[in-house]
Design a protein around this motif. Sequence first.
Motif, PDB file in Angstrom:
ATOM      1  N   THR A  66       0.802  -1.418  -0.354  1.00  0.00           N
ATOM      2  CA  THR A  66      -0.267   0.006   0.227  1.00  0.00           C
ATOM      3  C   THR A  66       0.793   1.132  -0.398  1.00  0.00           C
ATOM      4  O   THR A  66       0.479   2.247  -0.678  1.00  0.00           O
ATOM      5  N   THR A  67       1.721   0.996   0.848  1.00  0.00           N
ATOM      6  CA  THR A  67       2.666   2.011   1.125  1.00  0.00           C
ATOM      7  C   THR A  67       3.395   2.834  -1.101  1.00  0.00           C
ATOM      8  O   THR A  67       3.654   3.564  -1.002  1.00  0.00           O
ATOM      9  N   THR A  70       0.812   4.475  -2.234  1.00  0.00           N
ATOM     10  CA  THR A  70       0.317   5.655  -2.376  1.00  0.00           C
ATOM     11  C   THR A  70       1.668   6.383  -3.039  1.00  0.00           C
ATOM     12  O   THR A  70       1.046   7.713  -3.445  1.00  0.00           O
ATOM     13  N   ALA A 259      -4.361   3.152  -0.907  1.00  0.00           N
ATOM     14  CA  ALA A 259      -4.207   4.476  -1.180  1.00  0.00           C
ATOM     15  C   ALA A 259      -4.604   5.202  -2.634  1.00  0.00           C
ATOM     16  O   ALA A 259      -3.926   6.560  -2.353  1.00  0.00           O
ATOM     17  N   VAL A 277      -1.562   4.016  -9.394  1.00  0.00           N
ATOM     18  CA  VAL A 277      -1.533   2.551  -8.587  1.00  0.00           C
ATOM     19  C   VAL A 277      -1.416   1.100  -9.264  1.00  0.00           C
ATOM     20  O   VAL A 277      -0.434  -0.418  -8.904  1.00  0.00           O
TER      21      VAL A 277
END
Length: 436
Positions: A66-67, A70, A259, A277
């Motif tokens: 997810t980081t 993001t 994200a 993404v």
Amino acid sequence: MSLPLRTRTALAAAASARWASRTAGRGKGSMIGGLVAEKIDPNIMSRLAAGKRSVLVTGTNGKSTTTRMTAAALSGLGEVCTQEDGANMDAGIIAALSLNQDAPIAALEVDELHVPNVADATDPQVIVLLNLTRDQLDRVGEINHIERRLREGIARHPDTVIVANCDDVLVTSAAFDAPNVVWVAAGAGWVGDSVSCPRTGEPIIRKDHDWYSTGDAKFRRPQPQWWFDDEKIYGPDGFSAPLNPAVPGRANRGNATHAVAAAVAMGADPAAATAAVGTVGEVAGRYGSYQLDGHTIRTLLAKNPAGWQEALSMIDQDADSLVIAVNGQVPDGEDLSWLWDVRFEAFETMKVIASGERAADLGVRLLYAGAEHTTVPDPMTAIAQCPPGRVEVLANYTAFRDLGTALERAGATPSSAPRQEPPATLLEPVERSNDD
């Protein structure tokens, strides 16, 4: 950015430590650099984060993916500082900030236990809460304790936007009192750690997509502003767009939705964020595919019951071989009793090779699951004994880390073969959760 002499000295010492680590062949040196810098200047994180617009990403599973998503979603707003190696405690965060001092934006993966102090140091614009499940009880402790710590930390930052998974009871409790919450319906199929209300101790009742506490009428599943299905992402003001993550699994569709929601809260265009993404593929070896000696090897990482259940759902049962590698070192958690919470019964029709330092423990669990298996403690030897063709490898943290090193030393080459999606019927969706 003008930094005090003490901070500049800390950064110089960190750079020397990184150089020494790389020269000695001990790795990239980012962690040792961060540790050295923090020893010299205990306030270095806040000084490096000053002036940056930051988003923190946390949860038991899915933080790294997810980081990375993001950071990609925010890239249209400017250069983004983030960890490349998933080092999510203070030293790793300091290292990332020190190596990207000019970036105006930071997307930082943060260990659940470290969120309160990292938030105090960075004053984030957004905090993303993915999920909370049982993980490494010998290090982390009971999950309700983590929820209370997060709730207390969030309360100290009333201006921060909290992007939270409304399907996860513990995450909802941590975010429930915050004045500015963006709710995401990301799923929480693993519910064994939230059968009771974290606020009252009374049972949680679940019906279809809804849940509520029998002890507090106000505490129930919030209405989401963001959600997804098998084709699209949906958001505020009627927004919808095709959602096509490059990484497999329904959980990663939820990660991608978090994200996008976080990036939009930071000012990103939702359509551009959604497209971005989809560019995130392999994340620090997760979902990687490699060619070696007639084998196409795909690697998956899992670290706790919820993560294992999600990873098991990604296994392609049409693959020629399956290797499951389990270690029990300190970073993994030395207590492997969680093996009995994982539904290995899914492999009663597929031959498995049990591997890793705790192959014998895994073998006992597979025996009781009725899964045909052999035991080969060394994962590389296990792979070598597989017939030519596709090999799925599922490993916990240190087994995954060591396998990556061994594959590199053996000359394995990254494969561009298309991803194989497992049949939807492999595991019932009741056991879904995000995985890191």
